[in-house]
Design a protein around this motif. Structure first.
Motif, PDB file in Angstrom:
ATOM      1  N   ALA A 142       3.585  -0.307  -3.195  1.00 45.33           N
ATOM      2  CA  ALA A 142       2.574  -0.564  -2.174  1.00 45.33           C
ATOM      3  C   ALA A 142       2.716   0.439  -1.048  1.00 45.33           C
ATOM      4  O   ALA A 142       3.779   1.044  -0.856  1.00 45.33           O
ATOM      5  N   LYS A 143       1.611   0.593  -0.320  1.00 45.88           N
ATOM      6  CA  LYS A 143       1.590   1.382   0.913  1.00 45.88           C
ATOM      7  C   LYS A 143       1.108   0.471   2.037  1.00 45.88           C
ATOM      8  O   LYS A 143       0.111  -0.229   1.885  1.00 45.88           O
ATOM      9  N   ALA A 144       1.847   0.473   3.145  1.00 41.26           N
ATOM     10  CA  ALA A 144       1.459  -0.313   4.312  1.00 41.26           C
ATOM     11  C   ALA A 144       1.176   0.648   5.463  1.00 41.26           C
ATOM     12  O   ALA A 144       2.075   1.377   5.909  1.00 41.26           O
ATOM     13  N   LEU A 145      -0.054   0.672   5.923  1.00 43.65           N
ATOM     14  CA  LEU A 145      -0.451   1.577   6.994  1.00 43.65           C
ATOM     15  C   LEU A 145      -0.072   0.971   8.346  1.00 43.65           C
ATOM     16  O   LEU A 145      -0.590  -0.082   8.736  1.00 43.65           O
ATOM     17  N   LEU A 146       0.851   1.630   9.048  1.00 44.51           N
ATOM     18  CA  LEU A 146       1.268   1.159  10.362  1.00 44.51           C
ATOM     19  C   LEU A 146       0.313   1.624  11.447  1.00 44.51           C
ATOM     20  O   LEU A 146       0.166   0.964  12.471  1.00 44.51           O
ATOM     21  N   SER A 147      -0.291   2.782  11.228  1.00 40.17           N
ATOM     22  CA  SER A 147      -1.278   3.327  12.160  1.00 40.17           C
ATOM     23  C   SER A 147      -2.109   4.337  11.387  1.00 40.17           C
ATOM     24  O   SER A 147      -1.936   4.520  10.181  1.00 40.17           O
ATOM     25  N   SER A 148      -3.000   5.026  12.090  1.00 42.31           N
ATOM     26  CA  SER A 148      -3.824   6.027  11.419  1.00 42.31           C
ATOM     27  C   SER A 148      -3.016   7.255  11.018  1.00 42.31           C
ATOM     28  O   SER A 148      -3.482   8.068  10.216  1.00 42.31           O
ATOM     29  N   LYS A 149      -1.776   7.380  11.537  1.00 45.69           N
ATOM     30  CA  LYS A 149      -0.966   8.565  11.282  1.00 45.69           C
ATOM     31  C   LYS A 149       0.312   8.285  10.514  1.00 45.69           C
ATOM     32  O   LYS A 149       0.984   9.218  10.068  1.00 45.69           O
ATOM     33  N   THR A 150       0.689   7.024  10.316  1.00 44.39           N
ATOM     34  CA  THR A 150       1.957   6.712   9.659  1.00 44.39           C
ATOM     35  C   THR A 150       1.778   5.566   8.666  1.00 44.39           C
ATOM     36  O   THR A 150       0.912   4.704   8.827  1.00 44.39           O
ATOM     37  N   GLY A 151       2.631   5.571   7.651  1.00 45.11           N
ATOM     38  CA  GLY A 151       2.591   4.515   6.654  1.00 45.11           C
ATOM     39  C   GLY A 151       3.953   4.329   6.002  1.00 45.11           C
ATOM     40  O   GLY A 151       4.763   5.255   5.943  1.00 45.11           O
ATOM     41  N   LEU A 152       4.225   3.119   5.531  1.00 45.32           N
ATOM     42  CA  LEU A 152       5.426   2.795   4.768  1.00 45.32           C
ATOM     43  C   LEU A 152       5.062   2.742   3.291  1.00 45.32           C
ATOM     44  O   LEU A 152       4.032   2.171   2.922  1.00 45.32           O
ATOM     45  N   VAL A 153       5.921   3.313   2.429  1.00 49.46           N
ATOM     46  CA  VAL A 153       5.676   3.267   0.987  1.00 49.46           C
ATOM     47  C   VAL A 153       6.900   2.678   0.307  1.00 49.46           C
ATOM     48  O   VAL A 153       8.044   2.872   0.734  1.00 49.46           O
ATOM     49  N   PHE A 154       6.653   1.934  -0.791  1.00 45.69           N
ATOM     50  CA  PHE A 154       7.718   1.295  -1.544  1.00 45.69           C
ATOM     51  C   PHE A 154       7.326   1.311  -3.015  1.00 45.69           C
ATOM     52  O   PHE A 154       6.158   1.118  -3.356  1.00 45.69           O
ATOM     53  N   ASP A 155       8.312   1.543  -3.896  1.00 48.04           N
ATOM     54  CA  ASP A 155       7.998   1.694  -5.302  1.00 48.04           C
ATOM     55  C   ASP A 155       9.188   1.264  -6.151  1.00 48.04           C
ATOM     56  O   ASP A 155      10.339   1.586  -5.827  1.00 48.04           O
ATOM     57  N   VAL A 156       8.924   0.507  -7.217  1.00 50.06           N
ATOM     58  CA  VAL A 156       9.948   0.180  -8.219  1.00 50.06           C
ATOM     59  C   VAL A 156       9.413   0.614  -9.575  1.00 50.06           C
ATOM     60  O   VAL A 156       8.213   0.491  -9.860  1.00 50.06           O
ATOM     61  N   ARG A 157      10.317   1.120 -10.435  1.00 48.10           N
ATOM     62  CA  ARG A 157       9.884   1.682 -11.708  1.00 48.10           C
ATOM     63  C   ARG A 157      10.971   1.498 -12.750  1.00 48.10           C
ATOM     64  O   ARG A 157      12.163   1.630 -12.446  1.00 48.10           O
TER      65      ARG A 157
END
Length: 243
Positions: A142-157
Motif C-alpha cells: 500500500a501507499k499512504a499519502l501524508l501530503s501532496s509531496k510525501t508518502g509512505l510505502v509498504f510491501d510484502v512479497r
C-alpha cells in the motif's frame, strides 16, 4: 505474423497528453472498449542456429531454433478499482530435435485500489517454462499519502522457484540446488519532487530458504535511496545506489 502486425499498425489510435496527476492507465492501451483496455503484442526471440543445444562438450548438437511469444495484456476499471492482467504463451521450436519443442505459459494479475490518501494493491504471477520449472509470486502492499509531496510505502512479497525432480544441468540436480522460497518485507518514504520525479528511501529485509540445500539459506538487509522519472518525461527510468 505479418497479418497480425499489419492489423495492429493500422489500428493505432491518436492519444492526447494529459497531466500526470490525472493520467488514466487505460490511455496507454491501443484498444478500448468502455472501461476495458487491451494490448496484444507478438515477440519473436532466439531466432537462429544453436551450435550446441544440449550444452554437451563432447558431442555438440546443432539445430535451428526459434521462440514465438504472443501476449495479451488487459486492464479494467470499475469505480475505485483497477484490475490488470496478462497472459503469454511461448512457442519454442526446434527444427531437427522436435522432442525439444515446448509450450511455455506465463500469467499475472494485479488489483489496485484508490481510496484517496490510501492506495493498496495485490498481485500474483505464475510462470511455467521449458526447463521444466515453475515460478510463482504473490505480493501485497500500500501507499499512504501524508501530503501532496510525501508518502509512505509498504510491501510484502513471497516468490517460489520449483524445478521438477530429476531435472539436471551438467550433472547437477537443479531441484536440489535451486528449489527455494524468497520472502521480502520492505517499506520507506517517497518524496514527490515534481509530478514526474520521485525520490525514495526504501529499506527491505529478505530471506532465502532452499528446500534441499539449507547451507545456502541467506538473510539480506538493504537500504536503497533511489530517484525515478516517469512518462511522459523526456528521460524515463530509475537510478538507485545503496547498501
Amino acid at each position: 505474423c505479418i497479418g497480425v502486425l499489419a492489423f495492429l499498425c493500422f489500428s493505432t489510435t491518436v492519444s492526447y497528453a494529459q497531466t500526470p496527476s490525472v493520467a488514466d492507465p487505460l490511455e496507454s492501451m491501443p484498444f478500448r472498449f468502455g472501461p476495458l483496455g487491451l494490448s496484444p503484442t507478438l515477440a519473436i526471440t532466439n531466432l537462429g542456429v544453436d551450435d550446441n543445444i544440449f550444452n554437451d562438450a563432447t558431442e555438440p548438437k546443432r539445430d535451428f531454433t526459434m521462440t514465438v511469444t504472443p501476449r495479451l495484456q488487459a486492464r479494467l476499471r470499475s469505480g475505485k478499482v483497477l484490475l490488470s492482467g496478462a497472459f503469454a504463451t511461448g512457442l519454442v521450436y526446434y527444427h531437427t530435435y522436435d522432442d525439444e519443442r515446448s509450450i511455455d505459459y506465463a500469467s499475472d494479475g494485479r488489483a489496485d485500489f484508490d481510496f484517496g490518501w490510501f492506495q493498496p494493491y495485490a498481485l500474483a504471477s505464475f510462470l511455467d517454462i521449458r526447463a521444466p520449472r515453475t515460478q510463482t509470486t504473490f505480493a501485497a502492499g500500500a501507499k499512504a499519502l501524508l501530503s501532496s509531496k510525501t508518502g509512505l510505502v509498504f510491501d510484502v512479497r513471497t516468490a517460489g522457484l520449483d524445478f521438477a525432480e530429476g531435472t539436471t544441468f551438467e550433472g547437477v540436480s537443479l531441484s536440489q540446488s535451486l528449489n527455494s522460497t524468497t520472502r521480502t518485507i520492505e517499506g520507506g518514504m517517497e518524496f514527490y519532487l515534481t509530478p514526474l520525479t520521485t525520490f525514495a528511501v526504501i529499506a527491505s529485509h529478505q530471506t532465502d530458504r532452499f528446500d534441499q540445500s539449507p547451507e545456502r539459506d541467506a538473510d539480506t538487509f538493504r537500504i536503497l535511496p533511489s530517484i525515478r522519472m516517469e512518462s511522459p518525461a523526456i528521460i524515463q527510468g530509475s537510478l538507485a545506489v545503496g547498501y
